[in-house]
Scaffold this motif. Structure first.
Motif, PDB file in Angstrom:
ATOM      1  N   ARG A 144      34.122  44.267  51.780  1.00 54.05           N
ATOM      2  CA  ARG A 144      33.922  43.690  53.109  1.00 54.05           C
ATOM      3  C   ARG A 144      34.433  42.259  53.209  1.00 54.05           C
ATOM      4  N   LYS A 145      34.577  41.598  52.068  1.00 55.76           N
ATOM      5  CA  LYS A 145      35.071  40.215  52.056  1.00 55.76           C
ATOM      6  C   LYS A 145      35.992  40.062  50.857  1.00 55.76           C
ATOM      7  N   LEU A 146      37.241  39.669  51.097  1.00 54.27           N
ATOM      8  CA  LEU A 146      38.234  39.548  50.042  1.00 54.27           C
ATOM      9  C   LEU A 146      38.591  38.072  49.856  1.00 54.27           C
ATOM     10  N   LEU A 147      38.370  37.576  48.642  1.00 54.75           N
ATOM     11  CA  LEU A 147      38.646  36.184  48.298  1.00 54.75           C
ATOM     12  C   LEU A 147      39.975  36.089  47.563  1.00 54.75           C
ATOM     13  N   TRP A 148      40.749  35.039  47.863  1.00 52.06           N
ATOM     14  CA  TRP A 148      42.092  34.896  47.323  1.00 52.06           C
ATOM     15  C   TRP A 148      42.211  33.647  46.460  1.00 52.06           C
ATOM     16  N   LEU A 149      42.710  33.810  45.235  1.00 51.67           N
ATOM     17  CA  LEU A 149      43.158  32.686  44.422  1.00 51.67           C
ATOM     18  C   LEU A 149      44.679  32.650  44.445  1.00 51.67           C
ATOM     19  N   ASP A 150      45.241  31.492  44.098  1.00 57.86           N
ATOM     20  CA  ASP A 150      46.692  31.340  44.244  1.00 57.86           C
ATOM     21  C   ASP A 150      47.489  32.079  43.183  1.00 57.86           C
ATOM     22  N   GLY A 151      47.135  31.913  41.896  1.00 60.56           N
ATOM     23  CA  GLY A 151      48.008  32.465  40.867  1.00 60.56           C
ATOM     24  C   GLY A 151      47.328  32.652  39.533  1.00 60.56           C
ATOM     25  N   GLY A 152      48.107  33.223  38.589  1.00 63.63           N
ATOM     26  CA  GLY A 152      47.593  33.541  37.281  1.00 63.63           C
ATOM     27  C   GLY A 152      48.279  32.764  36.176  1.00 63.63           C
ATOM     28  N   LEU A 153      48.370  33.374  35.007  1.00 68.76           N
ATOM     29  CA  LEU A 153      48.872  32.704  33.812  1.00 68.76           C
ATOM     30  C   LEU A 153      50.391  32.700  33.758  1.00 68.76           C
ATOM     31  N   GLU A 154      50.912  31.701  33.093  1.00 70.99           N
ATOM     32  CA  GLU A 154      52.359  31.599  32.914  1.00 70.99           C
ATOM     33  C   GLU A 154      52.888  32.826  32.167  1.00 70.99           C
ATOM     34  N   ASN A 155      54.007  33.356  32.656  1.00 71.85           N
ATOM     35  CA  ASN A 155      54.719  34.466  32.020  1.00 71.85           C
ATOM     36  C   ASN A 155      53.879  35.745  31.930  1.00 71.85           C
ATOM     37  N   ASP A 156      52.981  35.937  32.878  1.00 70.09           N
ATOM     38  CA  ASP A 156      52.220  37.185  32.989  1.00 70.09           C
ATOM     39  C   ASP A 156      53.075  38.162  33.798  1.00 70.09           C
ATOM     40  N   HIS A 157      53.529  39.256  33.153  1.00 73.22           N
ATOM     41  CA  HIS A 157      54.449  40.151  33.856  1.00 73.22           C
ATOM     42  C   HIS A 157      53.794  40.934  34.988  1.00 73.22           C
ATOM     43  N   THR A 158      52.461  40.817  35.121  1.00 74.77           N
ATOM     44  CA  THR A 158      51.796  41.442  36.265  1.00 74.77           C
ATOM     45  C   THR A 158      51.859  40.566  37.514  1.00 74.77           C
ATOM     46  N   ASP A 159      52.469  39.405  37.403  1.00 70.76           N
ATOM     47  CA  ASP A 159      52.537  38.426  38.492  1.00 70.76           C
ATOM     48  C   ASP A 159      51.194  37.763  38.754  1.00 70.76           C
ATOM     49  N   GLY A 160      50.323  37.788  37.751  1.00 67.16           N
ATOM     50  CA  GLY A 160      49.076  37.042  37.878  1.00 67.16           C
ATOM     51  C   GLY A 160      47.869  37.869  38.256  1.00 67.16           C
ATOM     52  N   HIS A 161      47.605  38.943  37.521  1.00 71.46           N
ATOM     53  CA  HIS A 161      46.417  39.749  37.790  1.00 71.46           C
ATOM     54  C   HIS A 161      45.145  38.922  37.686  1.00 71.46           C
ATOM     55  N   ILE A 162      44.210  39.198  38.582  1.00 72.71           N
ATOM     56  CA  ILE A 162      42.924  38.506  38.581  1.00 72.71           C
ATOM     57  C   ILE A 162      42.152  38.766  37.294  1.00 72.71           C
ATOM     58  N   ASP A 163      42.320  39.947  36.676  1.00 72.56           N
ATOM     59  CA  ASP A 163      41.502  40.263  35.499  1.00 72.56           C
ATOM     60  C   ASP A 163      41.943  39.530  34.239  1.00 72.56           C
ATOM     61  N   THR A 164      42.999  38.727  34.331  1.00 71.17           N
ATOM     62  CA  THR A 164      43.385  37.888  33.201  1.00 71.17           C
ATOM     63  C   THR A 164      42.849  36.461  33.338  1.00 71.17           C
ATOM     64  N   ILE A 165      42.259  36.151  34.496  1.00 65.97           N
ATOM     65  CA  ILE A 165      41.830  34.761  34.700  1.00 65.97           C
ATOM     66  C   ILE A 165      40.399  34.612  35.187  1.00 65.97           C
ATOM     67  N   THR A 166      39.951  35.455  36.122  1.00 64.71           N
ATOM     68  CA  THR A 166      38.656  35.255  36.780  1.00 64.71           C
ATOM     69  C   THR A 166      37.949  36.586  36.934  1.00 64.71           C
ATOM     70  N   ARG A 167      36.680  36.641  36.489  1.00 66.56           N
ATOM     71  CA  ARG A 167      35.951  37.910  36.478  1.00 66.56           C
ATOM     72  C   ARG A 167      34.523  37.732  36.989  1.00 66.56           C
ATOM     73  N   PHE A 168      34.034  38.713  37.709  1.00 65.02           N
ATOM     74  CA  PHE A 168      32.608  38.778  38.002  1.00 65.02           C
ATOM     75  C   PHE A 168      31.849  39.180  36.733  1.00 65.02           C
ATOM     76  N   VAL A 169      30.733  38.519  36.476  1.00 62.85           N
ATOM     77  CA  VAL A 169      29.854  38.923  35.378  1.00 62.85           C
ATOM     78  C   VAL A 169      28.507  39.414  35.904  1.00 62.85           C
ATOM     79  N   ASP A 170      28.196  39.088  37.150  1.00 64.53           N
ATOM     80  CA  ASP A 170      27.098  39.701  37.879  1.00 64.53           C
ATOM     81  C   ASP A 170      27.417  39.557  39.362  1.00 64.53           C
TER      82      ASP A 170
END
Length: 338
Positions: A184-210
């Motif tokens: 219902r609500k989608l939050l956007w970050l700008d980018g991911g890690l350098e040279n990540d061939h996924t173009d910066g997947h969220i699961d390589t940088i920021t994760r929900f833990v609860d």
């Protein structure tokens, strides 16, 4: 889409098979995969896709006695988080209806061969006798994070590339994911890690833990190209709110201290690519000074779960880690569409 910490019926994975794809390092990759599969299988069943007889024989020899079921499926690669199904649920618990969404997969914008991997969800549907929804859009599971209560996280650098869904805007994605995954609500970050061939997947940088807490990767060295991007993400997260309008709790998670380089330049090692299962969290380790401190950050965030550090030094040569090679199947009753 349930949160990853919701109860699982199984974890789906694919066994590594192509020495060329692994730059001649298939043996150490398989050794690390075996340790990961054995760890997951201690807590929940593993459904393992194998490309051919050699792959199955190799996996069976390494995983003898583990709670693993084998499926012969043509495969290009192992990144099942991205090419596999994304399960959705109607209702709660073991009586909920369970189905999945089958997105198109084009190997992160056409970077690699993907025809076989794009068909994996159809095999899973057949194996489970499960109804599913085929979508024309390209979307990878590693590109979206959810808290299970309608809140989602993603990155502009990935979703807004013209090699996935040209012309689909932030507003378009918000509507699409509301319809298909219940976000219902989608939050956007700008980018991911350098040279990540996924173009910066969220699961390589920021994760929900609860439901209200995220961990986000930070780089302490101002000279590192990741520093500025991670700092912008951190600042953005501190201004974001959940579906109830409440601020998120944001916890900083260090990136590895040492730069790692592979056959194609800098690698994107990260501790954020952990996998949450029934009673455990598997966290990648790289033989780095920050391995221990990263575990120290994560352990208090997962009460009741065993937080386990496992080597991913060989697996990261392929560009991803534990979350990238797993896909959870939540508990629920298989919905046949009837």
């Amino acid at each position: 889409m349930p949160a990853e910490w919701a109860a699982h019926a199984a974890t789906w994975m694919s066994w590594p098979a192509d020495d060329e794809l692994w730059f001649g390092h298939l043996e150490p990759v398989r050794a690390e995969f075996a340790e990961l599969v054995r760890t997951v299988a201690r807590f929940e069943p593993v459904q393992l896709l194998v490309r051919d007889s050699e792959s199955e024989q190799d996996a069976r020899a390494r995983l003898h006695g583990a709670n693993v079921a084998y499926h012969h499926v043509p495969l290009d690669d192992v990144w099942l988080r991205d090419n596999g199904p994304i399960f959705v649920r109607r209702g709660e618990g073991r009586e909920a209806d369970l189905a999945f969404v089958n997105w198109r997969f084009n190997a992160w914008g056409g970077k690699f061969e993907s025809d076989h991997d794009d068909r994996v969800p159809e095999y899973v549907a057949q194996a489970l006798g499960m109804a599913h929804w085929d979508r024309p859009e390209v979307l990878e599971g590693g590109g979206i994070e959810v808290n299970g209560l309608g809140l989602g996280l993603t990155t502009r650098s990935c979703f807004l590339t013209d090699t996935r869904n040209p012309g689909l805007s932030e507003e378009g994605y918000a509507a699409l994911l509301a319809e298909t995954l219940g976000i219902r609500k989608l939050l956007w970050l700008d980018g991911g890690l350098e040279n990540d061939h996924t173009d910066g997947h969220i699961d390589t940088i920021t994760r929900f833990v609860d439901e209200t807490t995220v961990v986000t990767s930070v780089e302490s060295d101002p000279a590192d190209p990741n520093h500025a991007v991670m700092a912008r993400n951190l600042a953005a997260l501190r201004e974001m709110t959940d579906t109830a309008g409440e601020p998120l709790r944001v916890v900083e998670l260090p990136l590895p201290a040492n730069r790692l380089d592979g056959a194609e330049g800098r690698l994107p090692p990260t501790y954020a690519n952990f996998y949450i299962g029934n009673g455990f969290v598997a966290v990648p380790q790289y033989g780095d000074p920050h391995d221990g401190p990263a575990l120290d950050v994560l352990r208090p965030l997962f009460p009741g779960r065993e937080v386990i550090g496992l080597s991913s030094r060989a697996i990261i040569e392929g560009g991803g880690s534990f979350h990238c090679v797993t896909q959870q199947q939540p508990v629920g009753l298989t919905w046949t569409g009837e």
